[in-house]
Design a protein around this motif. Sequence first.
Motif, short mmCIF file in Angstrom:
data_model
loop_
_atom_site.label_atom_id
_atom_site.label_comp_id
_atom_site.label_asym_id
_atom_site.label_seq_id
_atom_site.Cartn_x
_atom_site.Cartn_y
_atom_site.Cartn_z
N ASP A 175 0.81 -1.22 0.00
CA ASP A 175 0.00 0.00 0.00
C ASP A 175 0.84 1.27 0.00
O ASP A 175 0.40 2.31 -0.46
N GLU A 176 2.06 1.18 0.55
CA GLU A 176 2.93 2.34 0.62
C GLU A 176 4.14 2.16 -0.29
O GLU A 176 4.66 1.06 -0.45
N THR A 177 4.55 3.27 -0.89
CA THR A 177 5.77 3.30 -1.69
C THR A 177 6.78 4.13 -0.91
O THR A 177 6.45 5.21 -0.40
N TYR A 178 7.98 3.62 -0.80
CA TYR A 178 9.04 4.31 -0.06
C TYR A 178 9.87 5.10 -1.06
O TYR A 178 10.35 4.54 -2.04
N GLY A 216 14.22 15.09 -17.55
CA GLY A 216 15.08 13.94 -17.86
C GLY A 216 14.37 12.74 -18.44
O GLY A 216 15.01 11.76 -18.78
N GLY A 217 13.07 12.76 -18.52
CA GLY A 217 12.34 11.65 -19.13
C GLY A 217 12.00 10.53 -18.17
O GLY A 217 12.05 10.69 -16.95
N LYS A 218 11.63 9.42 -18.74
CA LYS A 218 11.21 8.27 -17.94
C LYS A 218 12.40 7.70 -17.19
O LYS A 218 13.53 7.69 -17.67
N PRO A 219 12.14 7.19 -15.98
CA PRO A 219 13.25 6.77 -15.11
C PRO A 219 13.80 5.39 -15.44
O PRO A 219 13.11 4.53 -15.98
N ASN A 220 15.06 5.22 -15.07
CA ASN A 220 15.64 3.88 -15.03
C ASN A 220 15.20 3.24 -13.73
O ASN A 220 14.92 3.93 -12.74
N GLY A 221 15.18 1.94 -13.72
CA GLY A 221 14.83 1.24 -12.49
C GLY A 221 15.46 -0.13 -12.47
O GLY A 221 15.97 -0.62 -13.49
N GLY A 228 18.16 -11.29 -10.75
CA GLY A 228 18.25 -9.87 -11.06
C GLY A 228 19.61 -9.34 -10.66
O GLY A 228 20.51 -10.11 -10.33
N PRO A 229 19.77 -8.06 -10.71
CA PRO A 229 18.70 -7.10 -10.96
C PRO A 229 18.36 -7.02 -12.44
O PRO A 229 19.22 -7.20 -13.30
N LEU A 230 17.10 -6.79 -12.71
CA LEU A 230 16.63 -6.50 -14.05
C LEU A 230 16.60 -4.98 -14.16
O LEU A 230 15.87 -4.32 -13.43
N ILE A 231 17.43 -4.43 -15.02
CA ILE A 231 17.55 -2.98 -15.16
C ILE A 231 16.82 -2.56 -16.43
O ILE A 231 17.03 -3.15 -17.49
N SER A 232 15.97 -1.55 -16.31
CA SER A 232 15.10 -1.18 -17.42
C SER A 232 14.68 0.27 -17.29
O SER A 232 14.80 0.88 -16.22
N LEU A 287 11.46 -3.11 -6.21
CA LEU A 287 11.69 -2.21 -7.33
C LEU A 287 12.40 -0.97 -6.82
O LEU A 287 12.03 -0.42 -5.79
N PHE A 288 13.41 -0.53 -7.55
CA PHE A 288 14.14 0.68 -7.23
C PHE A 288 14.11 1.56 -8.47
O PHE A 288 14.60 1.16 -9.52
N ILE A 289 13.51 2.74 -8.35
CA ILE A 289 13.34 3.63 -9.49
C ILE A 289 14.07 4.94 -9.20
O ILE A 289 13.87 5.55 -8.14
#
Length: 135
Positions: free
Chosen positions: A16-19, A50-55, A69-73, A124-126
């Motif tokens: 429910d929460e995003t950190y 800067g556009g859409k983020p890497n994650g 992983g990590p799956l980087i995209s 997920l890390f964005i």
Amino acid sequence: NMGKVYYKWSSKDMDDETYVFSNRPYQIAGTMTTEDFFDGFDDVFTKENGGKPNGAITFRHKNTDRFEGPLISVFVEAAYKTDGGKFVYKLRQSKDQETVNALEDFFDNKDDDGDVVEYEMCSLFIDCFARDMLT
């Protein structure tokens, strides 16, 4: 965008929460609702900043105890699909990202139901924190 391949990552069981937190030079951290994060995705990640983020995503496949992983995209799009009750990210990779761990390799590991790969215990890390996300 002809020739670019996109993949969709979705979850019906998102926290429910995003950190949210920042990297240098700021050291800011906080939480926001995951729905607010998805609702504000296109407003936060714009061409102007800067556009859409890497994650990066780490997974544990549903049939093993091993993390992958990590799956980087690039996280191209984020949407909350109310009809299916799930959060969806549209993913695309640069050539450099693909050489580390290709999206195709992760999604090629099909489960019994065809075009779906099931993972659990995902993180997920964005990148590209915006200060106003916490206000």
